[in-house]
Design a protein around this motif. Structure first.
Motif, mmCIF file in Angstrom:
data_model
loop_
_atom_site.group_PDB
_atom_site.id
_atom_site.type_symbol
_atom_site.label_atom_id
_atom_site.label_comp_id
_atom_site.label_asym_id
_atom_site.label_seq_id
_atom_site.Cartn_x
_atom_site.Cartn_y
_atom_site.Cartn_z
ATOM 1 N N TYR A 25 0.809 -1.154 0.066
ATOM 2 C CA TYR A 25 0.075 0.085 -0.126
ATOM 3 C C TYR A 25 0.700 1.256 -0.020
ATOM 4 O O TYR A 25 2.009 1.247 0.364
ATOM 5 N N SER A 26 0.294 2.475 -0.548
ATOM 6 C CA SER A 26 0.936 3.641 -0.181
ATOM 7 C C SER A 26 -0.068 4.527 0.438
ATOM 8 O O SER A 26 -1.190 4.744 -0.152
ATOM 9 N N SER A 70 7.591 -1.096 7.568
ATOM 10 C CA SER A 70 8.820 -0.909 6.892
ATOM 11 C C SER A 70 8.943 -1.300 5.497
ATOM 12 O O SER A 70 9.406 -0.870 4.766
ATOM 13 N N GLN A 71 7.742 -2.216 5.184
ATOM 14 C CA GLN A 71 7.856 -2.609 3.974
ATOM 15 C C GLN A 71 6.396 -2.327 3.134
ATOM 16 O O GLN A 71 6.267 -2.795 2.056
ATOM 17 N N SER A 72 5.660 -1.436 3.855
ATOM 18 C CA SER A 72 4.371 -0.926 3.459
ATOM 19 C C SER A 72 3.649 -2.133 2.906
ATOM 20 O O SER A 72 3.041 -2.359 1.901
ATOM 21 N N SER A 73 3.504 -3.324 3.607
ATOM 22 C CA SER A 73 2.783 -4.409 3.293
ATOM 23 C C SER A 73 1.748 -5.021 4.313
ATOM 24 O O SER A 73 1.974 -4.738 5.443
ATOM 25 N N PHE A 74 0.819 -5.821 3.673
ATOM 26 C CA PHE A 74 -0.042 -6.479 4.473
ATOM 27 C C PHE A 74 -0.448 -7.543 3.816
ATOM 28 O O PHE A 74 -1.659 -7.845 3.344
ATOM 29 N N ASN A 75 0.354 -8.836 4.238
ATOM 30 C CA ASN A 75 0.163 -9.966 3.490
ATOM 31 C C ASN A 75 -1.015 -10.710 4.192
ATOM 32 O O ASN A 75 -0.851 -10.930 5.298
ATOM 33 N N LEU A 76 -1.716 -11.543 3.237
ATOM 34 C CA LEU A 76 -2.865 -12.516 3.851
ATOM 35 C C LEU A 76 -2.221 -14.064 3.660
ATOM 36 O O LEU A 76 -1.563 -14.087 2.945
ATOM 37 N N ARG A 77 -2.595 -14.651 4.701
ATOM 38 C CA ARG A 77 -1.902 -15.889 4.788
ATOM 39 C C ARG A 77 -3.037 -16.989 5.347
ATOM 40 O O ARG A 77 -3.784 -16.437 6.208
ATOM 41 N N TYR A 89 -9.781 -12.348 -3.961
ATOM 42 C CA TYR A 89 -9.470 -11.698 -2.837
ATOM 43 C C TYR A 89 -8.835 -10.172 -2.912
ATOM 44 O O TYR A 89 -7.967 -9.906 -3.766
ATOM 45 N N PHE A 90 -9.354 -9.130 -2.186
ATOM 46 C CA PHE A 90 -9.019 -7.812 -2.306
ATOM 47 C C PHE A 90 -8.366 -7.207 -1.189
ATOM 48 O O PHE A 90 -8.766 -7.280 -0.117
ATOM 49 N N CYS A 91 -7.099 -6.590 -1.324
ATOM 50 C CA CYS A 91 -6.720 -5.758 -0.265
ATOM 51 C C CYS A 91 -7.118 -4.301 -0.195
ATOM 52 O O CYS A 91 -7.307 -3.781 -1.699
ATOM 53 N N ALA A 92 -7.400 -3.650 0.806
ATOM 54 C CA ALA A 92 -7.908 -2.292 0.734
ATOM 55 C C ALA A 92 -7.217 -1.366 1.621
ATOM 56 O O ALA A 92 -6.791 -1.801 2.665
ATOM 57 N N VAL A 93 -7.293 -0.272 1.512
ATOM 58 C CA VAL A 93 -6.753 0.885 2.633
ATOM 59 C C VAL A 93 -7.638 1.851 2.758
ATOM 60 O O VAL A 93 -8.397 2.424 1.797
ATOM 61 N N GLY A 94 -8.042 2.247 3.999
ATOM 62 C CA GLY A 94 -8.999 3.349 4.457
ATOM 63 C C GLY A 94 -8.338 4.753 3.931
ATOM 64 O O GLY A 94 -7.075 4.893 4.359
ATOM 65 N N ALA A 95 -9.078 5.558 3.149
ATOM 66 C CA ALA A 95 -8.331 6.753 2.384
ATOM 67 C C ALA A 95 -8.700 8.075 3.196
ATOM 68 O O ALA A 95 -8.642 9.171 2.585
#
Lengths: 112, 116
Positions: A25-26, A70-77, A89-95
Protein backbone atom coordinates in the motif's frame (compact mmCIF):
# COMPACT_ATOMS: atom_id res chain seq x y z
CA UNK A 1 -1.65 9.48 -3.57
CA UNK A 2 -3.10 6.50 -1.81
CA UNK A 3 -2.91 3.22 -3.68
CA UNK A 4 -2.94 -0.52 -3.19
CA UNK A 5 -0.94 -3.00 -5.26
CA UNK A 6 -1.62 -6.69 -5.43
CA UNK A 7 1.26 -8.05 -7.51
CA UNK A 8 -0.30 -11.42 -8.28
CA UNK A 9 -3.26 -11.45 -10.67
CA UNK A 10 -3.91 -15.10 -9.92
CA UNK A 11 -2.44 -17.84 -7.75
CA UNK A 12 -2.99 -21.60 -7.80
CA UNK A 13 -2.40 -23.72 -4.71
CA UNK A 14 -3.12 -27.33 -3.87
CA UNK A 15 -5.77 -28.09 -1.31
CA UNK A 16 -4.14 -28.39 2.10
CA UNK A 17 -1.17 -26.26 1.12
CA UNK A 18 -0.35 -22.94 2.72
CA UNK A 19 -1.28 -19.63 1.09
CA UNK A 20 0.16 -16.14 1.07
CA UNK A 21 -1.36 -13.30 -0.93
CA UNK A 22 0.72 -10.17 -1.26
CA UNK A 23 -0.41 -6.59 -0.77
CA UNK A 24 1.53 -3.35 -0.79
CA UNK A 25 0.00 0.00 0.00
CA UNK A 26 0.89 3.62 -0.34
CA UNK A 27 -0.54 5.96 2.27
CA UNK A 28 0.96 8.91 4.07
CA UNK A 29 -0.51 8.38 7.51
CA UNK A 30 -1.12 5.34 9.68
CA UNK A 31 -3.19 3.12 7.44
CA UNK A 32 -6.42 1.34 8.06
CA UNK A 33 -6.00 -1.93 6.15
CA UNK A 34 -8.51 -4.56 5.11
CA UNK A 35 -8.78 -7.83 3.25
CA UNK A 36 -12.06 -8.70 1.52
CA UNK A 37 -13.11 -11.84 -0.33
CA UNK A 38 -15.50 -12.01 -3.28
CA UNK A 39 -17.04 -15.23 -4.52
CA UNK A 40 -18.47 -15.33 -8.06
CA UNK A 41 -21.70 -13.38 -8.35
CA UNK A 42 -21.42 -12.12 -4.80
CA UNK A 43 -20.53 -8.91 -3.04
CA UNK A 44 -17.41 -8.50 -0.94
CA UNK A 45 -17.08 -9.95 2.54
CA UNK A 46 -14.64 -8.60 5.12
CA UNK A 47 -12.02 -11.15 6.18
CA UNK A 48 -10.03 -9.00 8.59
CA UNK A 49 -8.90 -5.48 9.36
CA UNK A 50 -5.93 -3.71 10.91
CA UNK A 51 -6.22 -0.39 12.66
CA UNK A 52 -3.44 -0.37 15.26
CA UNK A 53 -1.77 -2.51 17.89
CA UNK A 54 -0.69 -6.07 17.27
CA UNK A 55 0.64 -6.30 13.73
CA UNK A 56 -0.63 -9.85 13.29
CA UNK A 57 -4.39 -9.85 12.95
CA UNK A 58 -6.71 -12.81 12.88
CA UNK A 59 -9.77 -12.97 10.69
CA UNK A 60 -12.59 -15.24 9.76
CA UNK A 61 -12.26 -18.59 7.97
CA UNK A 62 -8.78 -19.19 9.43
CA UNK A 63 -7.11 -16.26 7.66
CA UNK A 64 -4.52 -13.97 9.20
CA UNK A 65 -2.55 -10.97 7.96
CA UNK A 66 0.63 -9.28 9.07
CA UNK A 67 1.19 -5.52 8.88
CA UNK A 68 4.79 -4.56 8.14
CA UNK A 69 5.21 -0.80 8.17
CA UNK A 70 8.83 -0.93 6.97
CA UNK A 71 7.76 -2.81 3.85
CA UNK A 72 4.37 -1.09 3.42
CA UNK A 73 2.88 -4.56 3.21
CA UNK A 74 -0.16 -6.33 4.55
CA UNK A 75 0.06 -9.92 3.31
CA UNK A 76 -2.75 -12.40 3.83
CA UNK A 77 -1.98 -15.95 4.94
CA UNK A 78 -3.71 -19.22 5.61
CA UNK A 79 -1.90 -22.35 6.79
CA UNK A 80 -4.09 -24.87 4.97
CA UNK A 81 -6.29 -23.97 2.02
CA UNK A 82 -9.68 -25.57 1.43
CA UNK A 83 -11.37 -25.89 -1.96
CA UNK A 84 -14.06 -23.47 -0.74
CA UNK A 85 -11.41 -20.73 -0.43
CA UNK A 86 -11.31 -20.37 -4.21
CA UNK A 87 -12.41 -16.78 -4.82
CA UNK A 88 -11.09 -13.28 -5.54
CA UNK A 89 -9.28 -11.53 -2.73
CA UNK A 90 -8.99 -7.77 -2.40
CA UNK A 91 -6.65 -5.79 -0.22
CA UNK A 92 -7.87 -2.29 0.67
CA UNK A 93 -6.77 0.82 2.52
CA UNK A 94 -8.93 3.41 4.26
CA UNK A 95 -8.20 6.68 2.52
CA UNK A 96 -9.82 9.22 4.77
CA UNK A 97 -13.40 9.63 5.90
CA UNK A 98 -15.08 6.47 4.74
CA UNK A 99 -13.40 6.23 1.34
CA UNK A 100 -11.77 2.86 0.80
CA UNK A 101 -9.28 2.17 -1.98
CA UNK A 102 -9.11 -1.37 -3.29
CA UNK A 103 -6.39 -3.23 -5.10
CA UNK A 104 -7.11 -4.97 -8.40
CA UNK A 105 -7.52 -8.30 -6.66
CA UNK A 106 -5.90 -11.73 -6.71
CA UNK A 107 -7.85 -14.68 -8.03
CA UNK A 108 -7.17 -17.84 -6.01
CA UNK A 109 -7.54 -21.23 -7.67
CA UNK A 110 -7.43 -24.38 -5.53
CA UNK A 111 -6.52 -27.67 -7.13
CA UNK A 112 -7.39 -31.05 -5.69
CA UNK B 1 -31.20 -9.75 9.98
CA UNK B 2 -31.36 -8.61 6.38
CA UNK B 3 -28.08 -7.66 4.83
CA UNK B 4 -27.55 -5.13 2.07
CA UNK B 5 -30.01 -5.62 -0.77
CA UNK B 6 -29.65 -4.20 -4.26
CA UNK B 7 -32.03 -4.06 -7.18
CA UNK B 8 -32.18 -4.95 -9.93
CA UNK B 9 -29.60 -7.73 -10.15
CA UNK B 10 -29.05 -7.27 -13.87
CA UNK B 11 -29.82 -4.44 -16.27
CA UNK B 12 -29.23 -3.84 -19.95
CA UNK B 13 -29.35 -0.29 -21.26
CA UNK B 14 -28.51 1.49 -24.49
CA UNK B 15 -25.85 4.15 -24.83
CA UNK B 16 -27.25 7.58 -23.97
CA UNK B 17 -29.98 6.29 -21.70
CA UNK B 18 -30.31 6.90 -17.98
CA UNK B 19 -30.38 4.28 -15.22
CA UNK B 20 -31.33 4.15 -11.55
CA UNK B 21 -29.98 1.52 -9.18
CA UNK B 22 -31.34 0.97 -5.68
CA UNK B 23 -29.87 -0.12 -2.38
CA UNK B 24 -31.27 -0.90 1.05
CA UNK B 25 -28.62 -0.90 3.77
CA UNK B 26 -28.10 -3.51 6.44
CA UNK B 27 -30.45 -3.05 9.38
CA UNK B 28 -29.01 -0.53 11.81
CA UNK B 29 -26.66 1.08 9.29
CA UNK B 30 -26.96 4.74 8.39
CA UNK B 31 -24.27 5.26 5.73
CA UNK B 32 -24.30 4.07 2.14
CA UNK B 33 -21.38 4.03 -0.27
CA UNK B 34 -21.43 3.14 -3.95
CA UNK B 35 -18.62 1.44 -5.84
CA UNK B 36 -18.09 0.59 -9.50
CA UNK B 37 -16.30 -2.67 -10.27
CA UNK B 38 -15.25 -3.10 -13.87
CA UNK B 39 -14.45 -6.57 -15.10
CA UNK B 40 -11.15 -7.78 -13.69
CA UNK B 41 -10.72 -4.74 -11.47
CA UNK B 42 -11.18 -3.84 -7.85
CA UNK B 43 -14.10 -1.70 -6.73
CA UNK B 44 -13.72 2.04 -7.36
CA UNK B 45 -15.30 4.47 -4.90
CA UNK B 46 -18.05 6.60 -6.44
CA UNK B 47 -19.53 8.44 -3.46
CA UNK B 48 -20.89 8.09 0.04
CA UNK B 49 -24.17 9.28 1.57
CA UNK B 50 -24.90 10.06 5.17
CA UNK B 51 -27.85 11.99 6.59
CA UNK B 52 -29.24 12.32 3.07
CA UNK B 53 -26.21 14.24 1.85
CA UNK B 54 -23.26 13.32 -0.35
CA UNK B 55 -20.28 13.39 2.02
CA UNK B 56 -17.42 12.15 -0.13
CA UNK B 57 -16.95 11.64 -3.81
CA UNK B 58 -14.46 9.72 -5.88
CA UNK B 59 -13.16 10.58 -9.32
CA UNK B 60 -16.41 10.16 -11.23
CA UNK B 61 -18.13 12.68 -13.53
CA UNK B 62 -21.31 14.53 -12.69
CA UNK B 63 -23.25 12.03 -14.78
CA UNK B 64 -23.12 9.93 -11.63
CA UNK B 65 -25.45 11.22 -8.95
CA UNK B 66 -27.20 9.78 -5.97
CA UNK B 67 -29.72 10.19 -3.28
CA UNK B 68 -30.31 8.91 0.22
CA UNK B 69 -33.78 8.71 1.71
CA UNK B 70 -34.88 9.19 5.33
CA UNK B 71 -35.00 5.40 5.79
CA UNK B 72 -31.28 5.31 4.80
CA UNK B 73 -31.92 3.56 1.49
CA UNK B 74 -30.13 5.00 -1.51
CA UNK B 75 -30.24 5.36 -5.27
CA UNK B 76 -27.46 5.71 -7.79
CA UNK B 77 -28.34 7.49 -11.02
CA UNK B 78 -26.21 7.49 -14.13
CA UNK B 79 -27.13 9.75 -17.04
CA UNK B 80 -26.02 9.65 -20.66
CA UNK B 81 -24.72 6.12 -20.37
CA UNK B 82 -21.46 5.24 -22.09
CA UNK B 83 -20.22 1.81 -23.09
CA UNK B 84 -17.53 2.21 -20.43
CA UNK B 85 -20.16 2.42 -17.71
CA UNK B 86 -20.73 -1.31 -18.06
CA UNK B 87 -19.73 -2.77 -14.70
CA UNK B 88 -20.89 -4.32 -11.47
CA UNK B 89 -22.21 -1.59 -9.19
CA UNK B 90 -21.83 -2.39 -5.53
CA UNK B 91 -23.57 -0.75 -2.63
CA UNK B 92 -21.97 -0.93 0.81
CA UNK B 93 -23.45 0.16 4.10
CA UNK B 94 -21.84 0.94 7.41
CA UNK B 95 -22.52 2.67 10.69
CA UNK B 96 -20.94 6.07 10.95
CA UNK B 97 -18.96 6.42 14.16
CA UNK B 98 -17.24 9.73 14.00
CA UNK B 99 -14.87 9.57 11.04
CA UNK B 100 -13.40 6.19 11.81
CA UNK B 101 -13.30 2.87 10.02
CA UNK B 102 -14.38 0.91 13.07
CA UNK B 103 -17.57 0.01 11.29
CA UNK B 104 -16.61 -2.15 8.30
CA UNK B 105 -18.34 -2.05 4.95
CA UNK B 106 -21.11 -4.56 4.32
CA UNK B 107 -21.59 -5.13 0.61
CA UNK B 108 -24.61 -6.14 -1.40
CA UNK B 109 -24.32 -8.58 -4.28
CA UNK B 110 -24.36 -5.76 -6.80
CA UNK B 111 -26.19 -4.78 -9.94
CA UNK B 112 -24.64 -5.89 -13.21
CA UNK B 113 -25.12 -3.08 -15.72
CA UNK B 114 -24.50 -3.72 -19.39
CA UNK B 115 -24.53 -0.79 -21.80
CA UNK B 116 -24.89 -1.65 -25.48
Amino acid sequence: AQSVTQPDIHITVSEGASLELRCNYSYGATPYLFWYVQSPGQGLQLLLKYFSGDTLVQGIKGFEAEFKRSQSSFNLRKPSVHWSDAAEYFCAVGAGGFKTIFGAGTRLFVKA
Amino acid sequence: DAGVTQSPTHLIKTRGQQVTLRCSPKSGHDTVSWYQQALGQGPQFIFQYYEEEERQRGNFPDRFSGHQFPNYSSELNVNALLLGDSALYLCASSLREGASYNSPLHFGNGTRLTVT
